[in-house]
Design a protein around this motif. Sequence first.
Motif, PDB file in Angstrom:
ATOM      1  N   SER A   1       0.836  -1.206   0.000  1.00 51.94           N
ATOM      2  CA  SER A   1       0.000   0.000   0.000  1.00 51.94           C
ATOM      3  C   SER A   1       0.868   1.253   0.000  1.00 51.94           C
ATOM      4  O   SER A   1       1.928   1.286   0.625  1.00 51.94           O
ATOM      5  CB  SER A   1      -0.916   0.017   1.225  1.00 51.94           C
ATOM      6  OG  SER A   1      -1.775  -1.103   1.249  1.00 51.94           O
ATOM      7  N   LEU A   2       0.368   2.281  -0.695  1.00 46.08           N
ATOM      8  CA  LEU A   2       1.020   3.591  -0.743  1.00 46.08           C
ATOM      9  C   LEU A   2      -0.015   4.661  -0.458  1.00 46.08           C
ATOM     10  O   LEU A   2      -1.119   4.623  -1.017  1.00 46.08           O
ATOM     11  CB  LEU A   2       1.645   3.824  -2.128  1.00 46.08           C
ATOM     12  CG  LEU A   2       2.235   5.211  -2.402  1.00 46.08           C
ATOM     13  CD1 LEU A   2       3.459   5.451  -1.521  1.00 46.08           C
ATOM     14  CD2 LEU A   2       2.604   5.355  -3.874  1.00 46.08           C
ATOM     15  N   ARG A   3       0.302   5.604   0.396  1.00 44.08           N
ATOM     16  CA  ARG A   3      -0.562   6.750   0.678  1.00 44.08           C
ATOM     17  C   ARG A   3       0.214   8.018   0.336  1.00 44.08           C
ATOM     18  O   ARG A   3       1.231   8.324   0.980  1.00 44.08           O
ATOM     19  CB  ARG A   3      -0.982   6.762   2.157  1.00 44.08           C
ATOM     20  CG  ARG A   3      -1.799   5.538   2.568  1.00 44.08           C
ATOM     21  CD  ARG A   3      -3.166   5.565   1.918  1.00 44.08           C
ATOM     22  NE  ARG A   3      -3.940   4.351   2.183  1.00 44.08           N
ATOM     23  CZ  ARG A   3      -4.011   3.320   1.366  1.00 44.08           C
ATOM     24  NH1 ARG A   3      -3.331   3.337   0.221  1.00 44.08           N
ATOM     25  NH2 ARG A   3      -4.736   2.270   1.660  1.00 44.08           N
ATOM     26  N   ALA A   4      -0.273   8.750  -0.670  1.00 41.81           N
ATOM     27  CA  ALA A   4       0.473   9.921  -1.130  1.00 41.81           C
ATOM     28  C   ALA A   4      -0.468  10.925  -1.795  1.00 41.81           C
ATOM     29  O   ALA A   4      -1.371  10.545  -2.549  1.00 41.81           O
ATOM     30  CB  ALA A   4       1.567   9.512  -2.123  1.00 41.81           C
ATOM     31  N   GLY A   5      -0.251  12.205  -1.511  1.00 41.01           N
ATOM     32  CA  GLY A   5      -0.938  13.280  -2.204  1.00 41.01           C
ATOM     33  C   GLY A   5      -2.437  13.118  -2.226  1.00 41.01           C
ATOM     34  O   GLY A   5      -3.070  12.787  -1.223  1.00 41.01           O
ATOM     35  N   ASP A   6      -3.011  13.359  -3.415  1.00 44.16           N
ATOM     36  CA  ASP A   6      -4.476  13.285  -3.567  1.00 44.16           C
ATOM     37  C   ASP A   6      -4.876  12.178  -4.538  1.00 44.16           C
ATOM     38  O   ASP A   6      -5.881  12.294  -5.234  1.00 44.16           O
ATOM     39  CB  ASP A   6      -5.025  14.628  -4.046  1.00 44.16           C
ATOM     40  CG  ASP A   6      -4.463  15.053  -5.404  1.00 44.16           C
ATOM     41  OD1 ASP A   6      -3.544  14.362  -5.905  1.00 44.16           O
ATOM     42  OD2 ASP A   6      -4.939  16.057  -5.958  1.00 44.16           O
ATOM     43  N   ILE A   7      -4.122  11.087  -4.573  1.00 43.29           N
ATOM     44  CA  ILE A   7      -4.421   9.976  -5.477  1.00 43.29           C
ATOM     45  C   ILE A   7      -5.821   9.441  -5.187  1.00 43.29           C
ATOM     46  O   ILE A   7      -6.143   9.069  -4.058  1.00 43.29           O
ATOM     47  CB  ILE A   7      -3.392   8.839  -5.322  1.00 43.29           C
ATOM     48  CG1 ILE A   7      -1.984   9.331  -5.643  1.00 43.29           C
ATOM     49  CG2 ILE A   7      -3.761   7.658  -6.228  1.00 43.29           C
ATOM     50  CD1 ILE A   7      -0.899   8.328  -5.308  1.00 43.29           C
ATOM     51  N   VAL A   8      -6.670   9.424  -6.195  1.00 41.57           N
ATOM     52  CA  VAL A   8      -8.043   8.937  -6.015  1.00 41.57           C
ATOM     53  C   VAL A   8      -8.044   7.438  -5.770  1.00 41.57           C
ATOM     54  O   VAL A   8      -8.719   6.943  -4.870  1.00 41.57           O
ATOM     55  CB  VAL A   8      -8.904   9.297  -7.243  1.00 41.57           C
ATOM     56  CG1 VAL A   8     -10.284   8.648  -7.130  1.00 41.57           C
ATOM     57  CG2 VAL A   8      -9.033  10.807  -7.369  1.00 41.57           C
ATOM     58  N   GLY A   9      -7.304   6.697  -6.565  1.00 43.44           N
ATOM     59  CA  GLY A   9      -7.229   5.252  -6.379  1.00 43.44           C
ATOM     60  C   GLY A   9      -6.538   4.570  -7.546  1.00 43.44           C
ATOM     61  O   GLY A   9      -6.915   4.798  -8.696  1.00 43.44           O
ATOM     62  N   GLU A  10      -5.530   3.781  -7.252  1.00 39.37           N
ATOM     63  CA  GLU A  10      -4.830   2.998  -8.265  1.00 39.37           C
ATOM     64  C   GLU A  10      -4.619   1.586  -7.730  1.00 39.37           C
ATOM     65  O   GLU A  10      -4.209   1.413  -6.580  1.00 39.37           O
ATOM     66  CB  GLU A  10      -3.485   3.625  -8.625  1.00 39.37           C
ATOM     67  CG  GLU A  10      -3.578   5.004  -9.240  1.00 39.37           C
ATOM     68  CD  GLU A  10      -2.229   5.544  -9.683  1.00 39.37           C
ATOM     69  OE1 GLU A  10      -1.233   4.789  -9.599  1.00 39.37           O
ATOM     70  OE2 GLU A  10      -2.173   6.706 -10.106  1.00 39.37           O
ATOM     71  N   HIS A  11      -4.921   0.605  -8.574  1.00 44.93           N
ATOM     72  CA  HIS A  11      -4.746  -0.792  -8.187  1.00 44.93           C
ATOM     73  C   HIS A  11      -4.030  -1.548  -9.305  1.00 44.93           C
ATOM     74  O   HIS A  11      -4.488  -1.521 -10.448  1.00 44.93           O
ATOM     75  CB  HIS A  11      -6.092  -1.448  -7.887  1.00 44.93           C
ATOM     76  CG  HIS A  11      -6.764  -0.877  -6.681  1.00 44.93           C
ATOM     77  ND1 HIS A  11      -7.536   0.267  -6.729  1.00 44.93           N
ATOM     78  CD2 HIS A  11      -6.758  -1.267  -5.375  1.00 44.93           C
ATOM     79  CE1 HIS A  11      -7.984   0.548  -5.522  1.00 44.93           C
ATOM     80  NE2 HIS A  11      -7.534  -0.368  -4.688  1.00 44.93           N
ATOM     81  N   THR A  12      -2.932  -2.197  -8.947  1.00 39.79           N
ATOM     82  CA  THR A  12      -2.173  -3.013  -9.886  1.00 39.79           C
ATOM     83  C   THR A  12      -2.149  -4.444  -9.376  1.00 39.79           C
ATOM     84  O   THR A  12      -1.773  -4.691  -8.223  1.00 39.79           O
ATOM     85  CB  THR A  12      -0.724  -2.514 -10.027  1.00 39.79           C
ATOM     86  OG1 THR A  12      -0.736  -1.171 -10.513  1.00 39.79           O
ATOM     87  CG2 THR A  12       0.058  -3.393 -10.989  1.00 39.79           C
ATOM     88  N   VAL A  13      -2.591  -5.373 -10.203  1.00 39.72           N
ATOM     89  CA  VAL A  13      -2.499  -6.800  -9.886  1.00 39.72           C
ATOM     90  C   VAL A  13      -1.426  -7.380 -10.797  1.00 39.72           C
ATOM     91  O   VAL A  13      -1.560  -7.348 -12.023  1.00 39.72           O
ATOM     92  CB  VAL A  13      -3.839  -7.522 -10.086  1.00 39.72           C
ATOM     93  CG1 VAL A  13      -3.712  -8.988  -9.664  1.00 39.72           C
ATOM     94  CG2 VAL A  13      -4.948  -6.836  -9.301  1.00 39.72           C
ATOM     95  N   GLN A  14      -0.368  -7.881 -10.182  1.00 38.86           N
ATOM     96  CA  GLN A  14       0.812  -8.344 -10.934  1.00 38.86           C
ATOM     97  C   GLN A  14       0.981  -9.852 -10.763  1.00 38.86           C
ATOM     98  O   GLN A  14       0.987 -10.364  -9.642  1.00 38.86           O
ATOM     99  CB  GLN A  14       2.047  -7.613 -10.397  1.00 38.86           C
ATOM    100  CG  GLN A  14       3.354  -8.056 -11.011  1.00 38.86           C
ATOM    101  CD  GLN A  14       4.506  -7.240 -10.452  1.00 38.86           C
ATOM    102  OE1 GLN A  14       4.734  -6.104 -10.853  1.00 38.86           O
ATOM    103  NE2 GLN A  14       5.233  -7.815  -9.501  1.00 38.86           N
ATOM    104  N   PHE A  15       1.097 -10.536 -11.879  1.00 36.63           N
ATOM    105  CA  PHE A  15       1.395 -11.968 -11.900  1.00 36.63           C
ATOM    106  C   PHE A  15       2.805 -12.131 -12.457  1.00 36.63           C
ATOM    107  O   PHE A  15       3.107 -11.629 -13.545  1.00 36.63           O
ATOM    108  CB  PHE A  15       0.394 -12.729 -12.773  1.00 36.63           C
ATOM    109  CG  PHE A  15      -1.005 -12.735 -12.227  1.00 36.63           C
ATOM    110  CD1 PHE A  15      -1.394 -13.694 -11.304  1.00 36.63           C
ATOM    111  CD2 PHE A  15      -1.935 -11.777 -12.615  1.00 36.63           C
ATOM    112  CE1 PHE A  15      -2.688 -13.705 -10.798  1.00 36.63           C
ATOM    113  CE2 PHE A  15      -3.219 -11.779 -12.113  1.00 36.63           C
ATOM    114  CZ  PHE A  15      -3.604 -12.753 -11.201  1.00 36.63           C
TER     115      PHE A  15
END
Length: 239
Positions: free
Chosen positions: A180-194
């Motif tokens: 998890s990362l908490r920074a600035g005003d990011i609305v939401g980003e999700h990366t699923v990596q295989f």
Amino acid sequence: MNEATSPVRLLVHGASGRMGQALLRLAAERDDIAIAGAVSRRVEARVVDGIPHFAATELAGVPPFDVAIDFSLPEAFDAITQACVARDAALVSGTTGLSPGQRQALDQAAGRIPVLWASNFSLGVAVLHELVERAAAALPGWDCDIVEAHHTRKLDAPSGTALTLGEVAARGGAQARYASLRAGDIVGEHTVQFTAAGERIELIHRATSRDIFARGALHAAVRLRGRPAGHYSLRDLLD
């Protein structure tokens, strides 16, 4: 005008929050939705832009409605669930932090009315769920990592969306790890990596406006009216 062509009578529960305000604004732009009322903890004005407003303690007195959209708090969740069952109305909820008892109450309500609870109402994330499950099933033995980023005011980590993506991956046979990362005003980003030796697949969703969540909830409300009782997911209502 029959139900199939008449506007959906919508009750917005949690109307004073950011999501509630977005729902009221965006619903007013649609011809297929009529806002029956708005409910919040406190009421400063009884009518705003032609919409009647009610305090949470006045929920029993709201006008007839077909669907309630709930983005409130766990302590308000029981009342709106009971109100929907009593009115034979559908419930769309994005309220997080529900207790096991409230989850059980939601299951019981689904035996009487159509119910949709989701941690994320982005239509893109709903499609991402399907892609993640398919990838997990097709890539046995690959590492699965979920990386999520949000604004600094978001306290829970991993996000509810990330945890749901992990549950989806598990249905395909993968065991997810989280970052998890908490920074600035990011609305939401999700990366699923295989990842496997020598190769990597990344499935990414980025939200740039919170309006997408309100639009997804409205999409669900319109399509949930008139459905048989039961649990629904956003994926069920994409078509």
